[in-house]
Design an enzyme around this catalytic site. Structure first.
Site, PDB file in Angstrom:
ATOM      1  N   ARG A  43       0.832  -1.225   0.000  1.00 35.11           N
ATOM      2  CA  ARG A  43       0.000   0.000   0.000  1.00 35.11           C
ATOM      3  C   ARG A  43       0.861   1.267   0.000  1.00 35.11           C
ATOM      4  O   ARG A  43       0.461   2.299  -0.523  1.00 35.11           O
ATOM      5  CB  ARG A  43      -0.916   0.006   1.222  1.00 35.11           C
ATOM      6  CG  ARG A  43      -1.952  -1.102   1.211  1.00 35.11           C
ATOM      7  CD  ARG A  43      -3.294  -0.542   0.816  1.00 35.11           C
ATOM      8  NE  ARG A  43      -4.286  -1.577   0.626  1.00 35.11           N
ATOM      9  CZ  ARG A  43      -5.238  -1.864   1.525  1.00 35.11           C
ATOM     10  NH1 ARG A  43      -5.307  -1.197   2.644  1.00 35.11           N
ATOM     11  NH2 ARG A  43      -6.123  -2.788   1.263  1.00 35.11           N
ATOM     12  N   ASP A 153     -15.843   9.698   7.727  1.00 31.35           N
ATOM     13  CA  ASP A 153     -14.798   8.703   7.497  1.00 31.35           C
ATOM     14  C   ASP A 153     -13.453   9.351   7.834  1.00 31.35           C
ATOM     15  O   ASP A 153     -13.315  10.574   7.845  1.00 31.35           O
ATOM     16  CB  ASP A 153     -14.797   8.224   6.040  1.00 31.35           C
ATOM     17  CG  ASP A 153     -14.123   6.866   5.882  1.00 31.35           C
ATOM     18  OD1 ASP A 153     -14.828   5.845   5.846  1.00 31.35           O
ATOM     19  OD2 ASP A 153     -12.876   6.812   5.828  1.00 31.35           O
TER      20      ASP A 153
HETATM   21  C1  SAM Z   1     -14.529  -1.427   4.724  1.00 31.57           C
HETATM   22  S1  SAM Z   1     -15.027   0.256   4.805  1.00 31.57           S
HETATM   23  C2  SAM Z   1     -16.727   0.049   5.296  1.00 31.57           C
HETATM   24  C3  SAM Z   1     -17.651   1.009   4.570  1.00 31.57           C
HETATM   25  C4  SAM Z   1     -19.151   0.836   4.899  1.00 31.57           C
HETATM   26  N1  SAM Z   1     -19.417   1.131   6.289  1.00 31.57           N
HETATM   27  C5  SAM Z   1     -19.652  -0.524   4.522  1.00 31.57           C
HETATM   28  O1  SAM Z   1     -19.901  -1.345   5.408  1.00 31.57           O
HETATM   29  O2  SAM Z   1     -19.766  -0.803   3.325  1.00 31.57           O
HETATM   30  C6  SAM Z   1     -14.241   0.785   6.322  1.00 31.57           C
HETATM   31  C7  SAM Z   1     -14.113   2.294   6.419  1.00 31.57           C
HETATM   32  O3  SAM Z   1     -13.735   2.628   7.755  1.00 31.57           O
HETATM   33  C8  SAM Z   1     -12.879   3.747   7.696  1.00 31.57           C
HETATM   34  N2  SAM Z   1     -12.085   3.844   8.946  1.00 31.57           N
HETATM   35  C9  SAM Z   1     -11.085   3.025   9.365  1.00 31.57           C
HETATM   36  N3  SAM Z   1     -10.580   3.465  10.521  1.00 31.57           N
HETATM   37  C10 SAM Z   1     -11.275   4.580  10.852  1.00 31.57           C
HETATM   38  C11 SAM Z   1     -11.207   5.506  11.942  1.00 31.57           C
HETATM   39  N4  SAM Z   1     -10.328   5.382  12.920  1.00 31.57           N
HETATM   40  N5  SAM Z   1     -12.084   6.545  11.944  1.00 31.57           N
HETATM   41  C12 SAM Z   1     -12.987   6.685  10.945  1.00 31.57           C
HETATM   42  N6  SAM Z   1     -13.091   5.855   9.896  1.00 31.57           N
HETATM   43  C13 SAM Z   1     -12.247   4.813   9.847  1.00 31.57           C
HETATM   44  C14 SAM Z   1     -12.023   3.478   6.468  1.00 31.57           C
HETATM   45  O4  SAM Z   1     -11.449   4.676   5.956  1.00 31.57           O
HETATM   46  C15 SAM Z   1     -13.043   2.852   5.514  1.00 31.57           C
HETATM   47  O5  SAM Z   1     -13.592   3.793   4.625  1.00 31.57           O
END
Ligand code: SAM
Length: 283
Positions: A43, A153
């Site tokens: 990444r 996010d």
């Molecule tokens: C796999 S996606 C899930 C998206 C959606 N909720 C779904 O279920 O389809 C996980 C998201 O969590 C966000 N994320 C990870 N760590 C985070 C944090 N500490 N605070 C806010 N968002 C976070 C990532 O940037 C990513 O966009």
């Protein structure tokens, strides 16, 4: 001569990995175990190939010393997994339509009827737009039932896509033709093959960057929090703290939805189990 003994530019030592994963954990709660080393290396590969850094150690130093915080945002953008889709885990949208909304309508009638939801970890926006479509379709007269969706996010990269509401056409192929026509515009000319969310739907959603590891507070409690497929990356300690902060941000009877492959087992919390991946605060 010495250069011949230098590590190849993209070698990541265990010490580098420990530093980078420690930083990611401290700042955003994402738990990168040893097995994720190759993933992290891949990444960050593009950034390393920019030629600006001699090694991952250099890169780490740059991130922690960068006063603007931009490189840190870039690092977190590269590490987080953003996979999502429209109406992912359909059961939650069925629950919203058939159970939660009728209950909210009955509870709020005549008492200031605004419905407020939070999509926490909304990625590129498919989740909050799916919520907005569900509410627009299910509310008896949406004009008399104002609702708001806060969508947050960590990643500024995905939030940009979310706020634009522009997606390749194939992303919405599971949405019925009637709903597609109602809520999306078809791209033309250079936008052929893309769709754009129509403005009236967009206006229900406030997108903003928020790190769930940092303290948060909102002016009003939420009737429903979607935090799906986000906590899976956090360890139990971080999950426990977050679930309890979600509890504090819910209204009485408010609901927390987590991903179907996630669970609150082993976490101390005060929510009532409703059905898989659905938990409720007492009324
Ligand atoms: C796999 S996606 C899930 C998206 C959606 N909720 C779904 O279920 O389809 C996980 C998201 O969590 C966000 N994320 C990870 N760590 C985070 C944090 N500490 N605070 C806010 N968002 C976070 C990532 O940037 C990513 O966009």
């Amino acid at each position: 001569m010495l250069d011949a003994y230098r590590l190849p530019q993209e070698e990541m030592t265990d010490a580098d990995f420990k530093k980078i994963s420690g930083l990611v954990y401290d700042l955003c709660g994402i738990n990168l175990n040893e097995g994720k080393k190759e993933l992290v290396k891949a990444r960050l590969g593009k950034r390393m190939r920019s030629g600006q850094f001699q090694s991952f150690r250099d890169y780490y130093q740059y991130v922690v010393q960068d006063q603007t915080g931009q490189e840190l945002i870039h690092l977190l953008d590269s590490i987080s997994t953003n996979f999502t889709s429209f109406f992912r885990e359909q059961k939650h949208f069925d629950y919203l339509q058939s159970d939660l909304l009728p209950a909210l309508i009955a509870r709020k009638k005549g008492k200031g009827n605004k419905i407020i939801l939070w999509s926490a970890g909304c990625s590129s926006g498919e989740e909050p737009y799916s919520i907005a479509i569900t509410l627009s379709e299910a509310l008896p007269s949406p004009e008399n039932w104002p609702f708001k969706i806060v969508a947050t996010d960590l990643s500024s990269k995905v939030l940009k896509i979310a706020a634009s509401g522009i997606y390749p056409h194939e992303r919405i192929r599971t949405i019925s033709p009637a709903l597609t026509k109602k809520y999306f515009l078809k791209g033309e000319n250079s936008w052929q093959g893309y769709v754009k969310v129509k403005e009236p739907l967009k206006k229900y959603i406030d997108f903003k960057r928020l790190n769930l590891m940092e303290p948060f507070s909102f002016p009003e409690p939420f009737d429903c929090i979607f935090c799906r497929n986000v906590m899976i990356y956090f360890d139990k300690k971080v999950q426990t703290s977050l679930v309890n902060r979600f509890y504090d941000s819910l209204s009485k009877g408010g609901v927390l939805l987590i991903g179907h492959s996630e669970s609150l087992t082993g976490i101390q919390h005060r929510l009532r189990y409703v059905r898989p991946a659905i938990y409720q605060k007492e009324k």
